[in-house]
Scaffold this motif. Structure first.
Motif, PDB file in Angstrom:
ATOM      1  N   GLY A 186      -9.987 -33.989 -33.765  1.00  0.00           N
ATOM      2  CA  GLY A 186     -10.470 -32.616 -33.660  1.00  0.00           C
ATOM      3  C   GLY A 186      -9.501 -31.618 -34.262  1.00  0.00           C
ATOM      4  O   GLY A 186      -9.905 -30.662 -34.934  1.00  0.00           O
ATOM      5  N   ALA A 187      -8.199 -31.839 -34.032  1.00  0.00           N
ATOM      6  CA  ALA A 187      -7.183 -30.944 -34.588  1.00  0.00           C
ATOM      7  C   ALA A 187      -7.195 -30.980 -36.108  1.00  0.00           C
ATOM      8  O   ALA A 187      -6.955 -29.975 -36.780  1.00  0.00           O
ATOM      9  N   GLN A 188      -7.490 -32.146 -36.664  1.00  0.00           N
ATOM     10  CA  GLN A 188      -7.521 -32.308 -38.115  1.00  0.00           C
ATOM     11  C   GLN A 188      -8.565 -31.389 -38.759  1.00  0.00           C
ATOM     12  O   GLN A 188      -8.285 -30.694 -39.741  1.00  0.00           O
ATOM     13  N   THR A 189      -9.765 -31.379 -38.204  1.00  0.00           N
ATOM     14  CA  THR A 189     -10.810 -30.519 -38.764  1.00  0.00           C
ATOM     15  C   THR A 189     -10.662 -29.070 -38.310  1.00  0.00           C
ATOM     16  O   THR A 189     -11.077 -28.148 -39.018  1.00  0.00           O
ATOM     17  N   SER A 190     -10.041 -28.849 -37.144  1.00  0.00           N
ATOM     18  CA  SER A 190      -9.877 -27.490 -36.625  1.00  0.00           C
ATOM     19  C   SER A 190      -9.028 -26.630 -37.544  1.00  0.00           C
ATOM     20  O   SER A 190      -9.203 -25.405 -37.604  1.00  0.00           O
ATOM     21  N   ARG A 191      -8.092 -27.241 -38.254  1.00  0.00           N
ATOM     22  CA  ARG A 191      -7.227 -26.465 -39.159  1.00  0.00           C
ATOM     23  C   ARG A 191      -8.039 -25.747 -40.221  1.00  0.00           C
ATOM     24  O   ARG A 191      -7.663 -24.655 -40.677  1.00  0.00           O
ATOM     25  N   LEU A 192      -9.142 -26.352 -40.624  1.00  0.00           N
ATOM     26  CA  LEU A 192      -9.988 -25.713 -41.636  1.00  0.00           C
ATOM     27  C   LEU A 192     -10.622 -24.433 -41.103  1.00  0.00           C
ATOM     28  O   LEU A 192     -10.950 -23.523 -41.872  1.00  0.00           O
ATOM     29  N   TYR A 193     -10.807 -24.350 -39.797  1.00  0.00           N
ATOM     30  CA  TYR A 193     -11.354 -23.142 -39.162  1.00  0.00           C
ATOM     31  C   TYR A 193     -10.274 -22.102 -38.888  1.00  0.00           C
ATOM     32  O   TYR A 193     -10.588 -20.982 -38.476  1.00  0.00           O
ATOM     33  N   GLY A 194      -9.010 -22.465 -39.075  1.00  0.00           N
ATOM     34  CA  GLY A 194      -7.909 -21.547 -38.802  1.00  0.00           C
ATOM     35  C   GLY A 194      -7.190 -21.818 -37.495  1.00  0.00           C
ATOM     36  O   GLY A 194      -6.260 -21.083 -37.133  1.00  0.00           O
ATOM     37  N   ALA A 195      -7.612 -22.863 -36.786  1.00  0.00           N
ATOM     38  CA  ALA A 195      -6.949 -23.239 -35.524  1.00  0.00           C
ATOM     39  C   ALA A 195      -5.794 -24.180 -35.857  1.00  0.00           C
ATOM     40  O   ALA A 195      -5.916 -25.400 -35.751  1.00  0.00           O
ATOM     41  N   VAL A 196      -4.665 -23.598 -36.266  1.00  0.00           N
ATOM     42  CA  VAL A 196      -3.575 -24.401 -36.824  1.00  0.00           C
ATOM     43  C   VAL A 196      -2.754 -25.115 -35.754  1.00  0.00           C
ATOM     44  O   VAL A 196      -2.011 -26.051 -36.066  1.00  0.00           O
ATOM     45  N   ASN A 197      -2.880 -24.689 -34.499  1.00  0.00           N
ATOM     46  CA  ASN A 197      -2.103 -25.311 -33.421  1.00  0.00           C
ATOM     47  C   ASN A 197      -2.995 -25.853 -32.309  1.00  0.00           C
ATOM     48  O   ASN A 197      -2.574 -25.922 -31.149  1.00  0.00           O
ATOM     49  N   ALA A 198      -4.199 -26.234 -32.644  1.00  0.00           N
ATOM     50  CA  ALA A 198      -5.071 -26.852 -31.641  1.00  0.00           C
ATOM     51  C   ALA A 198      -4.438 -28.149 -31.148  1.00  0.00           C
ATOM     52  O   ALA A 198      -3.802 -28.867 -31.928  1.00  0.00           O
ATOM     53  N   PRO A 199      -4.562 -28.456 -29.855  1.00  0.00           N
ATOM     54  CA  PRO A 199      -3.909 -29.655 -29.318  1.00  0.00           C
ATOM     55  C   PRO A 199      -4.364 -30.928 -30.023  1.00  0.00           C
ATOM     56  O   PRO A 199      -5.551 -31.115 -30.275  1.00  0.00           O
ATOM     57  N   ALA A 200      -3.383 -31.790 -30.316  1.00  0.00           N
ATOM     58  CA  ALA A 200      -3.661 -33.034 -31.032  1.00  0.00           C
ATOM     59  C   ALA A 200      -3.514 -34.251 -30.131  1.00  0.00           C
ATOM     60  O   ALA A 200      -3.464 -35.381 -30.618  1.00  0.00           O
ATOM     61  N   SER A 201      -3.470 -34.038 -28.820  1.00  0.00           N
ATOM     62  CA  SER A 201      -3.387 -35.146 -27.860  1.00  0.00           C
ATOM     63  C   SER A 201      -3.831 -34.625 -26.503  1.00  0.00           C
ATOM     64  O   SER A 201      -3.925 -33.407 -26.275  1.00  0.00           O
ATOM     65  N   ALA A 202      -4.074 -35.564 -25.586  1.00  0.00           N
ATOM     66  CA  ALA A 202      -4.460 -35.171 -24.227  1.00  0.00           C
ATOM     67  C   ALA A 202      -3.324 -34.414 -23.543  1.00  0.00           C
ATOM     68  O   ALA A 202      -3.570 -33.446 -22.808  1.00  0.00           O
ATOM     69  N   ASP A 203      -2.080 -34.811 -23.776  1.00  0.00           N
ATOM     70  CA  ASP A 203      -0.937 -34.121 -23.165  1.00  0.00           C
ATOM     71  C   ASP A 203      -0.835 -32.686 -23.673  1.00  0.00           C
ATOM     72  O   ASP A 203      -0.563 -31.756 -22.893  1.00  0.00           O
ATOM     73  N   GLN A 204      -1.061 -32.485 -24.970  1.00  0.00           N
ATOM     74  CA  GLN A 204      -1.012 -31.131 -25.514  1.00  0.00           C
ATOM     75  C   GLN A 204      -2.140 -30.265 -24.950  1.00  0.00           C
ATOM     76  O   GLN A 204      -1.971 -29.059 -24.746  1.00  0.00           O
ATOM     77  N   TRP A 205      -3.290 -30.879 -24.698  1.00  0.00           N
ATOM     78  CA  TRP A 205      -4.393 -30.142 -24.064  1.00  0.00           C
ATOM     79  C   TRP A 205      -3.987 -29.694 -22.665  1.00  0.00           C
ATOM     80  O   TRP A 205      -4.236 -28.542 -22.280  1.00  0.00           O
ATOM     81  N   GLU A 206      -3.340 -30.547 -21.890  1.00  0.00           N
ATOM     82  CA  GLU A 206      -2.914 -30.185 -20.542  1.00  0.00           C
ATOM     83  C   GLU A 206      -1.910 -29.037 -20.589  1.00  0.00           C
ATOM     84  O   GLU A 206      -1.947 -28.125 -19.743  1.00  0.00           O
ATOM     85  N   LEU A 207      -1.008 -29.047 -21.556  1.00  0.00           N
ATOM     86  CA  LEU A 207      -0.038 -27.957 -21.694  1.00  0.00           C
ATOM     87  C   LEU A 207      -0.735 -26.645 -22.042  1.00  0.00           C
ATOM     88  O   LEU A 207      -0.371 -25.574 -21.528  1.00  0.00           O
ATOM     89  N   LEU A 208      -1.734 -26.715 -22.925  1.00  0.00           N
ATOM     90  CA  LEU A 208      -2.490 -25.504 -23.269  1.00  0.00           C
ATOM     91  C   LEU A 208      -3.217 -24.960 -22.050  1.00  0.00           C
ATOM     92  O   LEU A 208      -3.252 -23.730 -21.836  1.00  0.00           O
ATOM     93  N   LEU A 209      -3.789 -25.834 -21.246  1.00  0.00           N
ATOM     94  CA  LEU A 209      -4.467 -25.393 -20.021  1.00  0.00           C
ATOM     95  C   LEU A 209      -3.516 -24.621 -19.121  1.00  0.00           C
ATOM     96  O   LEU A 209      -3.864 -23.571 -18.573  1.00  0.00           O
ATOM     97  N   GLU A 210      -2.302 -25.138 -18.943  1.00  0.00           N
ATOM     98  CA  GLU A 210      -1.314 -24.470 -18.094  1.00  0.00           C
ATOM     99  C   GLU A 210      -0.989 -23.082 -18.629  1.00  0.00           C
ATOM    100  O   GLU A 210      -0.876 -22.114 -17.858  1.00  0.00           O
ATOM    101  N   ARG A 211      -0.845 -22.967 -19.948  1.00  0.00           N
ATOM    102  CA  ARG A 211      -0.496 -21.674 -20.538  1.00  0.00           C
ATOM    103  C   ARG A 211      -1.653 -20.673 -20.430  1.00  0.00           C
ATOM    104  O   ARG A 211      -1.425 -19.467 -20.300  1.00  0.00           O
ATOM    105  N   MET A 212      -2.884 -21.169 -20.496  1.00  0.00           N
ATOM    106  CA  MET A 212      -4.044 -20.284 -20.535  1.00  0.00           C
ATOM    107  C   MET A 212      -4.543 -19.871 -19.164  1.00  0.00           C
ATOM    108  O   MET A 212      -5.308 -18.901 -19.051  1.00  0.00           O
TER     109      MET A 212
END
Length: 312
Positions: A186-212
């Motif tokens: 998902g992160a691979q294709t998200s960059r084309l939309y401009g989401a350059v730091n979308a989480p690239a793993s389940a752990d990164q998703w959990e960290l984003l959840l905490e920040r948000m």
């Protein structure tokens, strides 16, 4: 984490009977807005997609039932963020014409995963140009812009989370490694939309959840969205009675801490037998080839059998 459940693989069924052709046609009509030109994902022969035909995303997005449920989950999470919520509600047709909006969003997801690369890149570039024109101020006076990379990261991450979690919970269980793989794709294709730091793993998703979490908030718009999904005539007539079930299943997938934080803990609770029915419907969809669907057409484009993605 994700709820795993045993499931025996079933052989894929290609719908060739008159009833099967009816279901196939109904699925196509549900995807494309009335009067629009249906896109042929089988052309041009041999042109690769943004993601490999052996990717996990090709396997996940072939399931129309879990994609719908996961899409509702993703929108709930998006609408919990004030800037995204204002942009979606004030600059889209969701409230006036939710069916057309859902069809456009679903078609974009199918094109991103299954579409020929050049067509997918052209479509995404058009989405990016539209985002550049969308800006405003939230009711609390905070300026926002739809092309803000941080907002795009959240939108893309919630989409991946919704689709992956719905598939794993209701269709076919995914391992932790597979879940991270899906985020990486998902992160691979998200960059084309401009989401350059979308989480690239389940752990990164959990960290984003905490920040948000502190930025997310309850809103009547979330409840209005869920009411639209539950009560409007969005699905073909034979399937409309399932809309409430799909909404309850989608709310259940929202991480518990967010579900409580935005006031959904006591609302849209799953009823007795709901999970079993959701798994039955998603399992059936996961093993039924719809010849006119983007996944089957994309397989033909790549010289693969229509049932390449099924029973895996």
């Amino acid at each position: 984490m994700l709820d795993m459940h045993p499931k025996k693989a079933s052989p894929a069924k290609v719908l060739l009977s008159p009833f099967g052709r009816f279901i196939d046609g109904m699925a196509v009509r549900a995807m494309f807005p009335p009067g629009s030109r249906a896109i042929d994902f089988s052309q041009p022969p041999g042109e690769a997609a943004l993601l490999s035909s052996d990717s996990l995303s090709w396997r996940i997005f072939k399931n129309p039932v879990s994609v719908l449920i996961g899409g509702i989950t993703a929108v709930i999470l998006e609408l919990a963020e004030p800037a995204v919520r204002t942009g979606v509600w004030e600059h889209s047709s969701f409230r006036k014409d939710p069916l057309r909006r859902l069809q456009r969003t679903g078609l974009a997801a199918m094109m991103t995963v299954y579409g020929p690369r050049r067509t997918a890149e052209s479509m995404i570039a058009g989405v990016v140009r539209r985002h550049e024109r969308i800006a405003g101020t939230t009711p609390d006076g905070v300026a926002y812009h739809a092309s803000d990379p941080e907002l795009l990261d959240w939108v893309q991450a919630t989409a991946t989370f919704g689709f992956v979690t719905a598939y794993s919970r209701y269709a076919s269980p995914l391992s932790e490694q597979e879940i991270s793989q899906a985020f990486a794709e998902g992160a691979q294709t998200s960059r084309l939309y401009g989401a350059v730091n979308a989480p690239a793993s389940a752990d990164q998703w959990e960290l984003l959840l905490e920040r948000m979490l502190d930025r997310l908030e309850p809103s009547p718009i979330i409840l209005e969205f869920l009411d639209i999904m539950r009560s409007r005539a969005l699905l073909p007539r034979p399937l409309r009675s399932l809309q409430g079930l799909f909404v309850r299943g989608a709310v259940e997938l929202v991480p518990p801490q967010i579900r409580e934080h935005i006031g959904l803990k006591e609302k849209y609770v799953l009823r007795l037998g709901d999970v079993s029915l959701l798994r039955l419907l998603c399992a059936a969809a996961d093993n039924t080839v719809l010849p006119s669907s983007p996944p089957a057409q994309a397989c033909r484009r790549m010289g693969l059998p229509e049932d390449h993605l099924y029973g895996r």
